[in-house]
Design a protein around this motif. Structure first.
Motif, PDB file in Angstrom:
ATOM      1  N   GLY A   1      -5.355 -11.859 -10.136  1.00 46.81           N
ATOM      2  CA  GLY A   1      -5.976 -10.729 -10.824  1.00 46.81           C
ATOM      3  C   GLY A   1      -7.159 -10.140 -10.097  1.00 46.81           C
ATOM      4  O   GLY A   1      -7.483  -8.961 -10.279  1.00 46.81           O
ATOM      5  N   ARG A   2      -7.799 -10.931  -9.234  1.00 48.97           N
ATOM      6  CA  ARG A   2      -8.921 -10.432  -8.447  1.00 48.97           C
ATOM      7  C   ARG A   2      -8.455  -9.789  -7.145  1.00 48.97           C
ATOM      8  O   ARG A   2      -9.252  -9.213  -6.413  1.00 48.97           O
ATOM      9  CB  ARG A   2      -9.883 -11.580  -8.116  1.00 48.97           C
ATOM     10  CG  ARG A   2     -10.586 -12.177  -9.311  1.00 48.97           C
ATOM     11  CD  ARG A   2     -11.759 -11.337  -9.742  1.00 48.97           C
ATOM     12  NE  ARG A   2     -12.821 -11.298  -8.736  1.00 48.97           N
ATOM     13  CZ  ARG A   2     -13.922 -10.550  -8.832  1.00 48.97           C
ATOM     14  NH1 ARG A   2     -14.073  -9.756  -9.879  1.00 48.97           N
ATOM     15  NH2 ARG A   2     -14.845 -10.581  -7.895  1.00 48.97           N
ATOM     16  N   ARG A   3      -7.172  -9.896  -6.847  1.00 48.75           N
ATOM     17  CA  ARG A   3      -6.639  -9.357  -5.596  1.00 48.75           C
ATOM     18  C   ARG A   3      -5.714  -8.176  -5.835  1.00 48.75           C
ATOM     19  O   ARG A   3      -4.854  -7.883  -5.018  1.00 48.75           O
ATOM     20  CB  ARG A   3      -5.919 -10.468  -4.818  1.00 48.75           C
ATOM     21  CG  ARG A   3      -6.885 -11.408  -4.104  1.00 48.75           C
ATOM     22  CD  ARG A   3      -6.168 -12.507  -3.335  1.00 48.75           C
ATOM     23  NE  ARG A   3      -5.878 -13.648  -4.191  1.00 48.75           N
ATOM     24  CZ  ARG A   3      -4.689 -14.060  -4.541  1.00 48.75           C
ATOM     25  NH1 ARG A   3      -3.616 -13.384  -4.127  1.00 48.75           N
ATOM     26  NH2 ARG A   3      -4.525 -15.116  -5.304  1.00 48.75           N
ATOM     27  N   LEU A   4      -5.878  -7.484  -6.939  1.00 49.98           N
ATOM     28  CA  LEU A   4      -5.112  -6.271  -7.211  1.00 49.98           C
ATOM     29  C   LEU A   4      -5.902  -5.061  -6.729  1.00 49.98           C
ATOM     30  O   LEU A   4      -7.103  -4.952  -6.974  1.00 49.98           O
ATOM     31  CB  LEU A   4      -4.822  -6.145  -8.704  1.00 49.98           C
ATOM     32  CG  LEU A   4      -3.771  -7.111  -9.258  1.00 49.98           C
ATOM     33  CD1 LEU A   4      -3.770  -7.072 -10.771  1.00 49.98           C
ATOM     34  CD2 LEU A   4      -2.386  -6.751  -8.727  1.00 49.98           C
ATOM     35  N   TRP A   5      -5.220  -4.166  -6.047  1.00 56.50           N
ATOM     36  CA  TRP A   5      -5.842  -2.987  -5.441  1.00 56.50           C
ATOM     37  C   TRP A   5      -5.272  -1.713  -6.050  1.00 56.50           C
ATOM     38  O   TRP A   5      -4.094  -1.658  -6.397  1.00 56.50           O
ATOM     39  CB  TRP A   5      -5.582  -2.957  -3.937  1.00 56.50           C
ATOM     40  CG  TRP A   5      -6.155  -4.114  -3.176  1.00 56.50           C
ATOM     41  CD1 TRP A   5      -5.703  -5.405  -3.188  1.00 56.50           C
ATOM     42  CD2 TRP A   5      -7.269  -4.091  -2.290  1.00 56.50           C
ATOM     43  NE1 TRP A   5      -6.475  -6.185  -2.368  1.00 56.50           N
ATOM     44  CE2 TRP A   5      -7.442  -5.404  -1.789  1.00 56.50           C
ATOM     45  CE3 TRP A   5      -8.136  -3.072  -1.852  1.00 56.50           C
ATOM     46  CZ2 TRP A   5      -8.451  -5.736  -0.892  1.00 56.50           C
ATOM     47  CZ3 TRP A   5      -9.136  -3.401  -0.947  1.00 56.50           C
ATOM     48  CH2 TRP A   5      -9.289  -4.718  -0.483  1.00 56.50           C
ATOM     49  N   TYR A   6      -6.108  -0.697  -6.144  1.00 55.30           N
ATOM     50  CA  TYR A   6      -5.635   0.621  -6.547  1.00 55.30           C
ATOM     51  C   TYR A   6      -5.704   1.553  -5.355  1.00 55.30           C
ATOM     52  O   TYR A   6      -6.756   1.663  -4.705  1.00 55.30           O
ATOM     53  CB  TYR A   6      -6.446   1.196  -7.712  1.00 55.30           C
ATOM     54  CG  TYR A   6      -5.787   2.431  -8.277  1.00 55.30           C
ATOM     55  CD1 TYR A   6      -4.790   2.307  -9.237  1.00 55.30           C
ATOM     56  CD2 TYR A   6      -6.087   3.704  -7.793  1.00 55.30           C
ATOM     57  CE1 TYR A   6      -4.125   3.430  -9.714  1.00 55.30           C
ATOM     58  CE2 TYR A   6      -5.429   4.821  -8.262  1.00 55.30           C
ATOM     59  CZ  TYR A   6      -4.445   4.673  -9.222  1.00 55.30           C
ATOM     60  OH  TYR A   6      -3.770   5.771  -9.684  1.00 55.30           O
TER      61      TYR A   6
ATOM     62  N   ALA B   1       0.846  -1.195   0.000  1.00 53.59           N
ATOM     63  CA  ALA B   1       0.000   0.000   0.000  1.00 53.59           C
ATOM     64  C   ALA B   1       0.887   1.252   0.000  1.00 53.59           C
ATOM     65  O   ALA B   1       1.115   1.821   1.045  1.00 53.59           O
ATOM     66  CB  ALA B   1      -0.944  -0.008   1.207  1.00 53.59           C
ATOM     67  N   VAL B   2       1.373   1.599  -1.151  1.00 50.66           N
ATOM     68  CA  VAL B   2       1.197   0.977  -2.452  1.00 50.66           C
ATOM     69  C   VAL B   2       2.532   0.956  -3.189  1.00 50.66           C
ATOM     70  O   VAL B   2       3.463   1.681  -2.822  1.00 50.66           O
ATOM     71  CB  VAL B   2       0.177   1.735  -3.333  1.00 50.66           C
ATOM     72  CG1 VAL B   2      -1.239   1.567  -2.811  1.00 50.66           C
ATOM     73  CG2 VAL B   2       0.547   3.210  -3.486  1.00 50.66           C
TER      74      VAL B   2
ATOM     75  N   VAL C   1      -1.348  -0.769  -5.938  1.00 51.27           N
ATOM     76  CA  VAL C   1      -0.493   0.046  -6.804  1.00 51.27           C
ATOM     77  C   VAL C   1      -1.102   1.432  -6.975  1.00 51.27           C
ATOM     78  O   VAL C   1      -2.269   1.672  -6.658  1.00 51.27           O
ATOM     79  CB  VAL C   1      -0.312  -0.615  -8.190  1.00 51.27           C
ATOM     80  CG1 VAL C   1       0.310  -1.999  -8.057  1.00 51.27           C
ATOM     81  CG2 VAL C   1      -1.644  -0.720  -8.936  1.00 51.27           C
ATOM     82  N   SER C   2      -0.285   2.338  -7.507  1.00 46.06           N
ATOM     83  CA  SER C   2      -0.760   3.663  -7.886  1.00 46.06           C
ATOM     84  C   SER C   2       0.069   4.142  -9.073  1.00 46.06           C
ATOM     85  O   SER C   2       1.098   3.543  -9.406  1.00 46.06           O
ATOM     86  CB  SER C   2      -0.629   4.650  -6.721  1.00 46.06           C
ATOM     87  OG  SER C   2       0.741   4.865  -6.406  1.00 46.06           O
TER      88      SER C   2
ATOM     89  N   SER D   1      -9.628   8.446  -9.826  1.00 50.97           N
ATOM     90  CA  SER D   1      -8.970   7.178  -9.531  1.00 50.97           C
ATOM     91  C   SER D   1      -9.976   6.135  -9.047  1.00 50.97           C
ATOM     92  O   SER D   1      -9.912   4.960  -9.430  1.00 50.97           O
ATOM     93  CB  SER D   1      -7.885   7.372  -8.466  1.00 50.97           C
ATOM     94  OG  SER D   1      -6.816   8.132  -8.967  1.00 50.97           O
ATOM     95  N   ALA D   2     -10.903   6.564  -8.204  1.00 57.68           N
ATOM     96  CA  ALA D   2     -11.918   5.638  -7.699  1.00 57.68           C
ATOM     97  C   ALA D   2     -12.766   5.103  -8.842  1.00 57.68           C
ATOM     98  O   ALA D   2     -13.052   3.897  -8.916  1.00 57.68           O
ATOM     99  CB  ALA D   2     -12.789   6.337  -6.662  1.00 57.68           C
ATOM    100  N   ARG D   3     -13.164   5.977  -9.751  1.00 56.80           N
ATOM    101  CA  ARG D   3     -13.965   5.534 -10.895  1.00 56.80           C
ATOM    102  C   ARG D   3     -13.178   4.580 -11.774  1.00 56.80           C
ATOM    103  O   ARG D   3     -13.685   3.547 -12.210  1.00 56.80           O
ATOM    104  CB  ARG D   3     -14.413   6.753 -11.703  1.00 56.80           C
ATOM    105  CG  ARG D   3     -15.478   7.598 -11.020  1.00 56.80           C
ATOM    106  CD  ARG D   3     -15.683   8.896 -11.791  1.00 56.80           C
ATOM    107  NE  ARG D   3     -16.757   9.697 -11.221  1.00 56.80           N
ATOM    108  CZ  ARG D   3     -16.897  10.995 -11.446  1.00 56.80           C
ATOM    109  NH1 ARG D   3     -16.026  11.649 -12.217  1.00 56.80           N
ATOM    110  NH2 ARG D   3     -17.908  11.655 -10.898  1.00 56.80           N
ATOM    111  N   TRP D   4     -11.920   4.939 -12.070  1.00 56.54           N
ATOM    112  CA  TRP D   4     -11.103   4.102 -12.963  1.00 56.54           C
ATOM    113  C   TRP D   4     -10.905   2.723 -12.355  1.00 56.54           C
ATOM    114  O   TRP D   4     -11.030   1.701 -13.049  1.00 56.54           O
ATOM    115  CB  TRP D   4      -9.750   4.770 -13.213  1.00 56.54           C
ATOM    116  CG  TRP D   4      -8.974   4.118 -14.313  1.00 56.54           C
ATOM    117  CD1 TRP D   4      -8.945   4.486 -15.632  1.00 56.54           C
ATOM    118  CD2 TRP D   4      -8.120   2.970 -14.208  1.00 56.54           C
ATOM    119  NE1 TRP D   4      -8.132   3.643 -16.347  1.00 56.54           N
ATOM    120  CE2 TRP D   4      -7.614   2.710 -15.505  1.00 56.54           C
ATOM    121  CE3 TRP D   4      -7.728   2.149 -13.158  1.00 56.54           C
ATOM    122  CZ2 TRP D   4      -6.737   1.658 -15.766  1.00 56.54           C
ATOM    123  CZ3 TRP D   4      -6.869   1.088 -13.414  1.00 56.54           C
ATOM    124  CH2 TRP D   4      -6.382   0.849 -14.698  1.00 56.54           C
ATOM    125  N   ALA D   5     -10.603   2.651 -11.066  1.00 55.20           N
ATOM    126  CA  ALA D   5     -10.403   1.365 -10.406  1.00 55.20           C
ATOM    127  C   ALA D   5     -11.672   0.521 -10.486  1.00 55.20           C
ATOM    128  O   ALA D   5     -11.621  -0.693 -10.716  1.00 55.20           O
ATOM    129  CB  ALA D   5      -9.997   1.580  -8.952  1.00 55.20           C
TER     130      ALA D   5
END
Length: 342
Positions: A176-181, A79-80, A110-111, A188-192
Motif C-alpha cells: 500500500g505504500r508502494r502504489l503510484w499515481y 507506468a501506468v 495507475v491512472s 491529479s497531483a493534489r489527489w495523489a
C-alpha cells in the motif's frame, strides 16, 4: 553547472515492450532480458508501460511476475495501469500475489479516465454496464482500500470446509505504500498527495489554462510541489520523473543518427499545447551523458526529485536498448550523482 537540490538516489528505466504480431513471444522475452540486464547494471527499478489492443505489453502484472522469478533485487513497476480497463478488487489480488512472489519489489503505477477509444471498445469491455461505469478517482480509492487491507465484504468465517476472509487475499504488507499515481495535471497531483500515494511524472503535462505558462518544466514543478504540499509525508513524499533521454556515449554513428532523427520528428509537438486537453510534451534529450546531465541539472522539476525512470524510445531494436541502458548506468547515472548498489 548548477547542482541538483536532491542528489539522484534511484535510477530506473521504462519500456513499452513492443512485439511483432507474428512472433509475440520474442518481444516479451526481449523485455525480460532487458530487465535482467538492468539488474546486472545496477538499476534500482524497471517499469513497464501498459497497452491494450496494441503490439505492446497488455498484461504488465503477468510480465512482472515472470521478471520477479528471473531477478532478485531490481524493483518492478507499471507506468501506468489504466484503471478504466480493470476491476479494482481483482487487480488488488493480482498485485498482492506478484508482490509476495517478488519479495516485496513491485511498484504499481495507475491512472484513471475512460479507456482510450471507449466508444469502439465499450461493448467488448463492459457490455452490460458501459454507460454507468465510474472512471473517476473513486476507482483508484477502491484499489487503495483493497490493497491496504480494508474489508471488501461483510462476510468472513468458516463455511463447510472453506475459510473466507473479509479482505483481499493474499495481503502483502507494505504494498500500500508502494502504489503510484501517474498524473499530468494539478488536480491529479493534489489527489495523489491527499491519499498518500507516490507520484509518477512523465514527459507529458497539461497546460490547463490558456493564460497560464506553457513552460513544461515549470508546469511539472508546480505539480510536484502541489503533491508534496498535500501529502502526509510532505517534502519526503516520493516523486519519480520519466523523461525520454538517449545517451550516445558508446553509440555507433548509425545509432546516433537514428536517435537524433527520432527525437527531431517528435520535437514539433513540444512547441505549444496539443489538442483540447492542452497537453505539453517535453523534448527528448539526445547526446552524451555529460550533455544530458547538464540539461537535466538546468531542469527545475528534475532538481526537485531524487528518483527517475527514464523512458526508453518506442521503436528501437534490442541492441539499441542494450547500448542506451549501459550508457545510462555506467555514465549518465554517475554524472547525476547516482551510484549503483554495492
Amino acid at each position: 553547472m548548477p547542482p541538483t537540490s536532491r542528489p539522484l538516489r534511484k535510477l530506473g528505466f521504462l519500456t513499452i515492450g513492443l512485439f511483432d504480431d507474428a512472433d509475440p513471444r520474442r518481444g516479451h522475452e526481449s523485455t525480460l532480458e532487458i530487465i535482467e540486464l538492468g539488474e546486472r547494471l545496477g538499476f534500482d527499478s524497471a517499469w513497464l508501460r501498459h497497452r491494450h489492443l496494441q503490439y505492446g505489453i497488455s498484461s504488465p502484472v503477468a510480465v512482472m511476475a515472470a521478471a520477479s522469478q528471473r531477478t532478485s533485487r531490481i524493483e518492478l513497476g507499471t507506468a501506468v495501469i489504466p484503471l478504466g480497463w480493470e476491476n479494482p478488487l481483482r487487480l488488488a489480488e493480482d498485485l498482492a500475489t506478484v508482490d509476495l512472489l517478488s519479495g516485496g519489489r513491485i511498484n504499481p503505477g495507475v491512472s484513471v479516465g475512460p479507456p482510450m477509444h471507449y466508444d469502439q471498445v465499450k461493448d467488448a469491455l463492459y457490455p452490460d454496464t458501459a454507460d454507468v461505469e465510474d472512471f473517476s478517482y473513486e476507482r483508484v480509492r477502491r484499489l487503495l482500500d483493497f490493497v491496504r487491507g480494508k474489508p471488501a465484504t461483510d462476510f468472513s468465517g468458516v463455511e463447510g470446509f472453506e475459510v473466507f476472509s473479509d479482505r483481499v487475499q493474499p495481503h502483502s504488507p507494505g504494498l500500500g505504500r508502494r502504489l503510484w499515481y501517474g498524473g499530468g495535471s494539478l488536480s491529479s497531483a493534489r489527489w495523489a498527495g491527499e491519499h498518500g500515494m507516490n507520484l509518477l511524472t512523465s514527459s507529458v503535462v497539461k497546460a490547463e489554462t490558456p493564460e497560464g505558462t506553457t513552460d513544461f518544466a515549470q508546469i511539472q514543478l508546480s505539480h510536484i510541489r502541489a503533491f508534496r504540499d498535500h501529502h502526509p509525508d510532505g517534502e519526503a513524499a516520493r516523486v519519480s520523473q520519466g523523461l525520454v533521454v538517449i545517451p550516445t556515449d558508446s553509440a555507433t554513428p548509425e545509432q546516433r543518427a537514428r536517435y537524433e532523427e527520432y527525437a527531431a520528428k517528435r520535437t514539433p509537438r513540444t512547441a505549444s499545447p496539443q489538442g483540447p486537453a492542452r497537453l505539453m510534451f517535453a523534448p527528448d534529450i539526445v547526446g552524451t551523458s555529460a550533455e544530458i546531465a547538464e540539461r537535466l541539472h538546468a531542469h527545475v522539476a528534475f532538481r526537485e526529485v531524487d528518483e527517475v525512470a527514464f523512458a526508453l524510445p518506442f521503436t528501437f531494436d534490442h541492441e539499441d536498448y542494450v547500448q542506451i541502458l549501459t550508457d545510462m548506468a555506467t555514465r549518465l547515472g554517475p554524472a547525476l550523482g547516482w551510484q549503483p548498489p554495492a
